[in-house]
Design a protein around this motif. Structure first.
Motif, PDB file in Angstrom:
ATOM      1  N   VAL A   1     -10.026 -29.742 -10.196  1.00 14.45           N
ATOM      2  CA  VAL A   1      -8.905 -29.631 -11.118  1.00 14.45           C
ATOM      3  C   VAL A   1      -7.596 -29.717 -10.332  1.00 14.45           C
ATOM      4  CG1 VAL A   1      -7.720 -28.165 -12.790  1.00 14.45           C
ATOM      5  CG2 VAL A   1     -10.226 -28.209 -12.721  1.00 14.45           C
ATOM      6  N   GLN A   2      -6.688 -30.527 -10.849  1.00 11.15           N
ATOM      7  CA  GLN A   2      -5.382 -30.659 -10.193  1.00 11.15           C
ATOM      8  C   GLN A   2      -4.264 -30.529 -11.214  1.00 11.15           C
ATOM      9  OE1 GLN A   2      -5.214 -34.303  -7.853  1.00 11.15           O
ATOM     10  NE2 GLN A   2      -5.589 -33.086  -6.018  1.00 11.15           N
ATOM     11  N   LEU A   3      -3.264 -29.748 -10.851  1.00 12.51           N
ATOM     12  CA  LEU A   3      -2.052 -29.652 -11.629  1.00 12.51           C
ATOM     13  C   LEU A   3      -0.913 -30.059 -10.708  1.00 12.51           C
ATOM     14  CD1 LEU A   3      -4.103 -27.556 -13.007  1.00 12.51           C
ATOM     15  CD2 LEU A   3      -2.043 -26.490 -13.928  1.00 12.51           C
ATOM     16  N   GLN A   4      -0.257 -31.146 -11.043  1.00 12.34           N
ATOM     17  CA  GLN A   4       0.780 -31.708 -10.183  1.00 12.34           C
ATOM     18  C   GLN A   4       2.130 -31.574 -10.866  1.00 12.34           C
ATOM     19  OE1 GLN A   4       0.206 -33.124  -7.024  1.00 12.34           O
ATOM     20  NE2 GLN A   4       2.437 -33.075  -6.860  1.00 12.34           N
ATOM     21  N   ALA A   5       2.936 -30.645 -10.364  1.00  9.86           N
ATOM     22  CA  ALA A   5       4.276 -30.432 -10.934  1.00  9.86           C
ATOM     23  C   ALA A   5       5.281 -31.351 -10.261  1.00  9.86           C
ATOM     24  CB  ALA A   5       4.688 -28.983 -10.763  1.00  9.86           C
ATOM     25  N   SER A   6       6.257 -31.789 -11.029  1.00  8.04           N
ATOM     26  CA  SER A   6       7.301 -32.655 -10.493  1.00  8.04           C
ATOM     27  C   SER A   6       8.564 -32.499 -11.336  1.00  8.04           C
ATOM     28  CB  SER A   6       6.842 -34.115 -10.497  1.00  8.04           C
ATOM     29  OG  SER A   6       6.573 -34.542 -11.819  1.00  8.04           O
ATOM     30  N   GLY A   7       9.672 -33.053 -10.811  1.00  6.48           N
ATOM     31  CA  GLY A   7      10.905 -33.074 -11.580  1.00  6.48           C
ATOM     32  C   GLY A   7      11.920 -32.028 -11.208  1.00  6.48           C
ATOM     33  N   GLY A   8      11.591 -31.171 -10.266  1.00  6.93           N
ATOM     34  CA  GLY A   8      12.565 -30.175  -9.844  1.00  6.93           C
ATOM     35  C   GLY A   8      13.706 -30.833  -9.080  1.00  6.93           C
TER      36      GLY A   8
ATOM     37  N   VAL B   1      11.162 -21.325  -7.785  1.00  2.55           N
ATOM     38  CA  VAL B   1      10.066 -22.289  -7.763  1.00  2.55           C
ATOM     39  C   VAL B   1       9.336 -22.152  -9.090  1.00  2.55           C
ATOM     40  CG1 VAL B   1       7.946 -23.023  -6.644  1.00  2.55           C
ATOM     41  CG2 VAL B   1       9.857 -22.155  -5.263  1.00  2.55           C
ATOM     42  N   TYR B   2       9.164 -23.267  -9.769  1.00  3.29           N
ATOM     43  CA  TYR B   2       8.514 -23.272 -11.082  1.00  3.29           C
ATOM     44  C   TYR B   2       7.074 -23.762 -10.931  1.00  3.29           C
ATOM     45  CZ  TYR B   2      12.824 -22.150 -13.457  1.00  3.29           C
ATOM     46  OH  TYR B   2      13.961 -21.498 -13.900  1.00  3.29           O
ATOM     47  N   TYR B   3       6.155 -23.001 -11.521  1.00  6.99           N
ATOM     48  CA  TYR B   3       4.736 -23.311 -11.451  1.00  6.99           C
ATOM     49  C   TYR B   3       4.185 -23.562 -12.846  1.00  6.99           C
ATOM     50  CZ  TYR B   3       4.960 -21.187  -6.783  1.00  6.99           C
ATOM     51  OH  TYR B   3       5.273 -20.881  -5.473  1.00  6.99           O
ATOM     52  N   CYS B   4       3.355 -24.592 -12.960  1.00  4.88           N
ATOM     53  CA  CYS B   4       2.614 -24.777 -14.199  1.00  4.88           C
ATOM     54  C   CYS B   4       1.218 -24.187 -14.014  1.00  4.88           C
ATOM     55  CB  CYS B   4       2.538 -26.237 -14.593  1.00  4.88           C
ATOM     56  SG  CYS B   4       1.778 -27.318 -13.364  1.00  4.88           S
ATOM     57  N   ALA B   5       0.612 -23.824 -15.122  1.00  2.00           N
ATOM     58  CA  ALA B   5      -0.703 -23.193 -15.060  1.00  2.00           C
ATOM     59  C   ALA B   5      -1.468 -23.458 -16.341  1.00  2.00           C
ATOM     60  CB  ALA B   5      -0.561 -21.693 -14.830  1.00  2.00           C
TER      61      ALA B   5
ATOM     62  N   GLY C   1      -0.536 -25.121 -10.503  1.00  2.00           N
ATOM     63  CA  GLY C   1       0.041 -26.211  -9.745  1.00  2.00           C
ATOM     64  C   GLY C   1       0.697 -25.697  -8.482  1.00  2.00           C
ATOM     65  N   GLN C   2       1.238 -26.624  -7.705  1.00  2.00           N
ATOM     66  CA  GLN C   2       1.782 -26.275  -6.392  1.00  2.00           C
ATOM     67  C   GLN C   2       3.231 -25.776  -6.454  1.00  2.00           C
ATOM     68  OE1 GLN C   2       1.997 -29.173  -7.685  1.00  2.00           O
ATOM     69  NE2 GLN C   2       3.797 -30.236  -6.895  1.00  2.00           N
ATOM     70  N   GLY C   3       3.881 -25.946  -7.584  1.00  2.00           N
ATOM     71  CA  GLY C   3       5.259 -25.475  -7.713  1.00  2.00           C
ATOM     72  C   GLY C   3       6.274 -26.565  -7.410  1.00  2.00           C
TER      73      GLY C   3
END
Length: 124
Positions: A1-8, A92-96, A115-117
């Protein structure tokens, strides 16, 4: 499972930013999704969540009426639109992802995958 955060990134106070989280290897449509944030020296705090079953959205009081969480099940992606940003939103914003629903979504302990933040910095 991968959660890839972006856009910061870096934005001035009063500005807007949208962060995204792409999810793979997970039955996205049957998972609730949330955003948390962590400021230096503090624990991870709840920001927003969307329930997979009801579609209901939940927000922390500090971001209500400024942030909007949304999801696109066709793209396996959850978004957090942040408006009227303030310096205190810097974190740092994390998705979950969570298999739970309802008020359980306020608790980070109810999320199985993270996600990695992505860093959001709001300058004054």
């Amino acid at each position: 499972v991968q959660l890839q955060a972006s856009g910061g990134g870096l934005v001035q106070a009063g500005g807007s930013l949208r962060v995204s989280c792409a999810v793979s290897e997970l039955p996205f449509s049957i998972y609730s999704m949330g955003w948390f944030r962590q400021m230096p020296g503090y624990g991870r705090e709840f920001v927003a969540a969307t329930c997979y079953r009801s579609g209901r959205r939940y927000y922390a009081d500090s971001v209500k009426d400024r942030f909007i969480i949304s999801r696109d099940n066709a793209k396996n992606t959850v978004y957090l639109q942040m408006n009227s940003l303030k310096p205190e939103d810097t974190a740092v914003y994390y998705c979950a992802a969570s298999p739970y629903k309802g008020s359980d979504l306020y608790s980070s302990a109810k999320y199985d995958y993270w996600g990695q933040g992505t860093q959001v910095t709001v300058s004054s």
